[in-house]
Design a protein around this motif. Structure first.
Motif, PDB file in Angstrom:
ATOM      1  N   THR A   1      -6.260  22.199 -23.779  1.00 27.33           N
ATOM      2  CA  THR A   1      -6.359  23.071 -24.943  1.00 27.33           C
ATOM      3  C   THR A   1      -7.794  23.559 -25.069  1.00 27.33           C
TER       4      THR A   1
ATOM      5  N   ASN B   1      -3.909  14.909 -23.820  1.00 28.44           N
ATOM      6  CA  ASN B   1      -4.284  16.313 -23.986  1.00 28.44           C
ATOM      7  C   ASN B   1      -5.796  16.420 -23.924  1.00 28.44           C
TER       8      ASN B   1
ATOM      9  N   ASN C   1      -5.345  12.365 -27.493  1.00 26.48           N
ATOM     10  CA  ASN C   1      -6.376  13.336 -27.123  1.00 26.48           C
ATOM     11  C   ASN C   1      -7.488  12.698 -26.314  1.00 26.48           C
TER      12      ASN C   1
ATOM     13  N   SER D   1      -1.953  18.022 -20.480  1.00 21.71           N
ATOM     14  CA  SER D   1      -2.118  19.335 -21.085  1.00 21.71           C
ATOM     15  C   SER D   1      -3.587  19.614 -21.354  1.00 21.71           C
TER      16      SER D   1
END
Length: 505
Positions: A217, A149, A185, A215
């Motif tokens: 964010t 992410n 992350n 992903s």
């Protein structure tokens, strides 16, 4: 393979448990909120604030409404400053050790939002897990946990002041994350905690270009800057070439409407977009349906919600109502009571309810970011929708903008003045102005009435910004980074005048 299977089993068990809890507060929203309020009143009744306003004598919501005042930051600041200096039991039991520093978009001065242990765990971190749980529950075929992410926060420098710490919310969250979360992350904690924006961007790109990102964010505007620079550095034509496993962008902070088409081009393939509604004061909403533009109001994060109808707010009446009394498609200012110790705090956002079973919302603007110089009550939601319609008709794209009133003079009627930075300019700016103006009339009857035959408002004035104008302006104000937002609307000219000056040839 056995380890991976065990991990997936544990994740699926956790998701199922949490989805059951979410379904419970959806079924019993009023009871959930009332139980939460009285739990917090009991928890804080021996604090200085609790004793001043008689928390122990409050037996129902109407008592709470009568005894405890609605406050803005300036009203509550003396209590926050006392807590920042190391005093215990000011507005929440014990010592508040961390404060999220935020200028937000309401005032230029810094705000220090208390982050208690409860708000950190039961609101912010809980919401992060819920964001993933809801997504994976909607898309069981997802491979989210098999890839990284990419997170993009704001300036993450932490400061020691008195006996407490303060910094951006992103710094507080990252510093307190468990190690296993860091594994999925990117960039790493050291890079994420860098404070100087340009150096941080270079370091992020250097790391993430080699990662397998599934992903994203962050805030759409700043994430777009990062992705564009990443493409420049890697020589790829779109993000899908670099990260073929990218499947979702969790975004918040500003409206996604002006950016949606640009992201489709930038990424180069269809991915999912999930909106989140988070702030330093708390995490409020998560999009719970794929392809929707509504968010589920999260009712079990230690936040009790109240709402002031904006027609009353504009007239100076601050009378709030509980969630049981809200109506559909009506603008409300949001008032929160939190497990961080904020009591009937006017957070500064406006929302409208698109559903009341369950309670779903859309963000419509800011209580101090609107144009109402002529009684037109123009909110950000009207503007974003009108711009989306206009850009689709003219095949244009906007990266940033702001608008403000031009006030009446003795010999001239007022109007609205706008400055837009385009990534794809319309062929004819006059046509753009007319279509935008017409769209606003269709969306806002008050605006339409003021524009009728130019009786009160004349045609809008539109300026085209030079490339990177808003980036330069934000840099000049020390506002670069993921948690800083361009003010979209203002009822005065404090933002547009400096931008117009900077835009001069």
């Amino acid at each position: 393979m056995a380890t991976k299977a065990l991990f997936n089993t544990l994740v699926n068990w956790f998701i199922r448990q949490r989805i059951d809890q979410i379904e419970h507060f959806i079924k019993y929203p009023v009871e959930t909120q009332e139980g939460l309020l009285f739990s917090q009143l009991f928890h804080a009744e021996e604090t200085e604030y609790g004793q001043k306003y008689g928390f122990s004598a409050i037996s129902n919501y109407r008592d709470f409404q009568k005894k405890v005042p609605i406050v803005c930051y300036e009203d509550f600041e003396p209590y926050i400053e006392k807590a920042r200096q190391g005093c215990k039991d000011v507005f929440w039991p014990g010592l508040i050790k961390q404060f999220a520093k935020s200028s937000g978009t309401t005032n230029a001065k810094s705000k220090f939002i208390p982050i208690s242990a409860e708000s950190l765990e039961d609101c912010h971190y809980k919401a992060g897990k819920d964001m993933v749980s809801i997504y994976v529950n909607n898309h069981p075929e997802s491979e989210l946990f098999q890839h990284k992410n990419l997170r993009l926060g704001g300036s993450a420098e932490m400061y020691q002041d008195f006996n407490t710490k303060f910094g951006d919310l992103s710094a507080i969250l990252i510093e307190n994350l468990p190690f296993w979360v860091e594994i999925i992350n990117t960039p790493n904690k050291k890079i994420s905690l860098m404070s100087e924006w340009e150096s941080k961007m270079r370091a992020i790109i250097s790391e993430v270009r080699h990662d397998d990102v599934g992903s994203l964010t962050g805030v759409p505007s700043w994430m777009m800057v990062l992705l564009q620079r990443t493409l420049q550095e890697t020589g790829r034509s779109n993000i899908a070439e670099l990260w073929p496993n990218l499947e979702v962008f969790f975004h918040g902070g500003i409206s996604f409407k002006p950016y949606k088409n640009q992201y489709k081009e930038l990424i180069g393939k269809e991915i999912r977009y999930y909106e989140i509604y988070n702030a330093s004061e708390g995490f409020f909403g998560i999009q719970d349906q794929s392809g929707s533009d509504e968010m589920l109001l999260m009712l079990d994060y230690g936040i009790f919600y109240e709402f002031i109808p904006m027609d009353k707010f504009f007239s100076g009446v601050q009378e709030a109502i509980p969630i049981s009394e809200v109506e559909l498609d009506k603008n409300y200012a949001v008032v929160i009571t939190t497990n961080g110790g904020l009591w009937r705090y006017l957070v500064g956002d406006t929302v409208k309810f698109t559903s009341i079973n369950p309670f779903r919302i859309k963000i419509t603007g800011r209580t101090k970011h609107y144009i109402n110089a002529f009684g037109e009550e123009l909110m950000i939601d009207n503007v974003e929708t009108a711009l989306k319609q206009t850009c689709e008709k003219l095949n244009a794209n906007i990266s940033d903008y702001t608008g403000a009133p031009v006030f009446m003079t003795s010999d001239k009627k007022g109007c609205h003045e706008w400055i837009f930075e385009f990534t794809r300019k319309p062929a004819n700016i006059e046509e753009f102005t007319d279509i935008f103006d017409t769209a606003l009339k269709c969306l806002n009857s008050d605006y339409e009435a003021k524009r009728y035959n130019d009786i009160t408002l004349r045609r809008p004035v539109v300026h085209v910004a030079k490339p990177n104008l808003f980036y330069e302006w934000m840099a000049s104000r020390g506002k670069l980074g993921g948690q800083n937002k361009v003010p979209r609307l203002s009822n005065d000219r404090q933002y547009i005048d400096p931008l117009l000056e900077l835009n001069r040839p």
